[in-house]
Design a protein around this motif. Sequence first.
Motif, PDB file in Angstrom:
ATOM      1  N   UNK A  21       0.965  -0.857  -0.148  1.00  0.00           N
ATOM      2  CA  UNK A  21       0.020  -0.277   0.279  1.00  0.00           C
ATOM      3  C   UNK A  21       0.762   0.786  -0.209  1.00  0.00           C
ATOM      4  N   UNK A  22       1.170   2.020  -0.757  1.00  0.00           N
ATOM      5  CA  UNK A  22       1.328   3.070  -1.138  1.00  0.00           C
ATOM      6  C   UNK A  22       0.906   4.521  -0.818  1.00  0.00           C
ATOM      7  N   UNK A  23       1.681   5.135  -0.102  1.00  0.00           N
ATOM      8  CA  UNK A  23       1.050   6.694   0.163  1.00  0.00           C
ATOM      9  C   UNK A  23       2.159   7.076  -0.107  1.00  0.00           C
ATOM     10  N   UNK A  24       1.598   8.850   0.556  1.00  0.00           N
ATOM     11  CA  UNK A  24       2.612  10.177   0.236  1.00  0.00           C
ATOM     12  C   UNK A  24       2.282  10.516  -1.089  1.00  0.00           C
ATOM     13  N   UNK A  25       1.921  10.422  -1.916  1.00  0.00           N
ATOM     14  CA  UNK A  25       1.263  11.139  -2.998  1.00  0.00           C
ATOM     15  C   UNK A  25       1.160  12.152  -3.087  1.00  0.00           C
ATOM     16  N   UNK A  26       0.787  13.092  -4.227  1.00  0.00           N
ATOM     17  CA  UNK A  26      -0.122  14.081  -4.900  1.00  0.00           C
ATOM     18  C   UNK A  26       0.769  15.132  -5.550  1.00  0.00           C
ATOM     19  N   UNK A  27      -0.087  16.808  -5.314  1.00  0.00           N
ATOM     20  CA  UNK A  27       0.951  17.244  -6.173  1.00  0.00           C
ATOM     21  C   UNK A  27       1.083  18.287  -5.430  1.00  0.00           C
ATOM     22  N   UNK A  28       3.279  18.758  -6.518  1.00  0.00           N
ATOM     23  CA  UNK A  28       4.235  19.753  -5.423  1.00  0.00           C
ATOM     24  C   UNK A  28       4.939  20.113  -7.224  1.00  0.00           C
ATOM     25  N   UNK A  29       5.248  21.456  -6.189  1.00  0.00           N
ATOM     26  CA  UNK A  29       5.617  22.430  -7.299  1.00  0.00           C
ATOM     27  C   UNK A  29       7.078  21.768  -7.725  1.00  0.00           C
ATOM     28  N   UNK A  30       7.619  22.101  -8.855  1.00  0.00           N
ATOM     29  CA  UNK A  30       9.215  21.783  -9.247  1.00  0.00           C
ATOM     30  C   UNK A  30      10.055  22.435  -8.085  1.00  0.00           C
ATOM     31  N   UNK A  31      11.306  21.605  -7.763  1.00  0.00           N
ATOM     32  CA  UNK A  31      12.043  22.161  -7.451  1.00  0.00           C
ATOM     33  C   UNK A  31      11.553  21.648  -5.847  1.00  0.00           C
ATOM     34  N   UNK A  32      10.641  21.204  -5.341  1.00  0.00           N
ATOM     35  CA  UNK A  32      10.157  20.148  -4.181  1.00  0.00           C
ATOM     36  C   UNK A  32      10.182  18.744  -4.006  1.00  0.00           C
ATOM     37  N   UNK A  33      10.459  18.689  -3.001  1.00  0.00           N
ATOM     38  CA  UNK A  33      10.852  16.719  -2.753  1.00  0.00           C
ATOM     39  C   UNK A  33       8.981  16.782  -2.083  1.00  0.00           C
TER      40      UNK A  33
END
Lengths: 105, 117
Positions: B5-17
């Motif tokens: 079971x994967x988790x931790x995804x989402x929307x993030x800006x370029x250059x971020x972690x």
Amino acid sequence: DIQMTQSPSSLSASIGDRVTITCQASQDINNFLSWYQQRPGKAPKLLIHDSSNLEAGVPSRFSGSGSGTHFTFTINSLQPEDIATYYCQQYHDLFTFGPGTKVDL
Amino acid sequence: QVQLVESGGGVVQPGRSLRLSCEVSGFTFPDYGMHWVRQAPGKGLEWVAVIWHDGSEKYYTDSVKGRFTISRDNSRNTLYLQMNTLRVEDTAIYYCARSALGVFDQWGQGILVSVSS
């Protein structure tokens, strides 16, 4: 790096047809080749490993063959649930997937 | 039964972690190598990284070397992917997968990472 190619990239077939997909490696990978099925919106599923070994529980209408650089995947008597994209993958030197073959009706 | 079971995804800006996790159950985690595989929207599968069963070896695809780090905590039955300096082209569904002798025999359901400004 080992490159993998597949042909065709897509095909249309009828229920009951025999479907054949080929996969070619850019260098000799012995028999370190797997085939995966990915239905739309789902995770891939392992069908065949070591070129020709059917995974437990996979219907016998699926088969694979080949060694070295040229491999073949066959579905004997296509069923509606076989509509999916099929990927080959080498594991001789790290890991590389082929570009996929989309099978539809 | 085997579960990943994967988790931790989402929307993030370029250059971020972003850090992805994959929690597993139903098998002896320390016995298996583990991988991350990704799939960009409408595209094919791309292998990303592998970690040996004991964490002793790690390998990456060229496009993520120096930016992504795969790791595992065998006491927590969890696989990780630390993704730094994210790029738009890292946008994909990320799958964790169990490896038996190089064969990806069990997969998670996938988690979407979207890199966008």
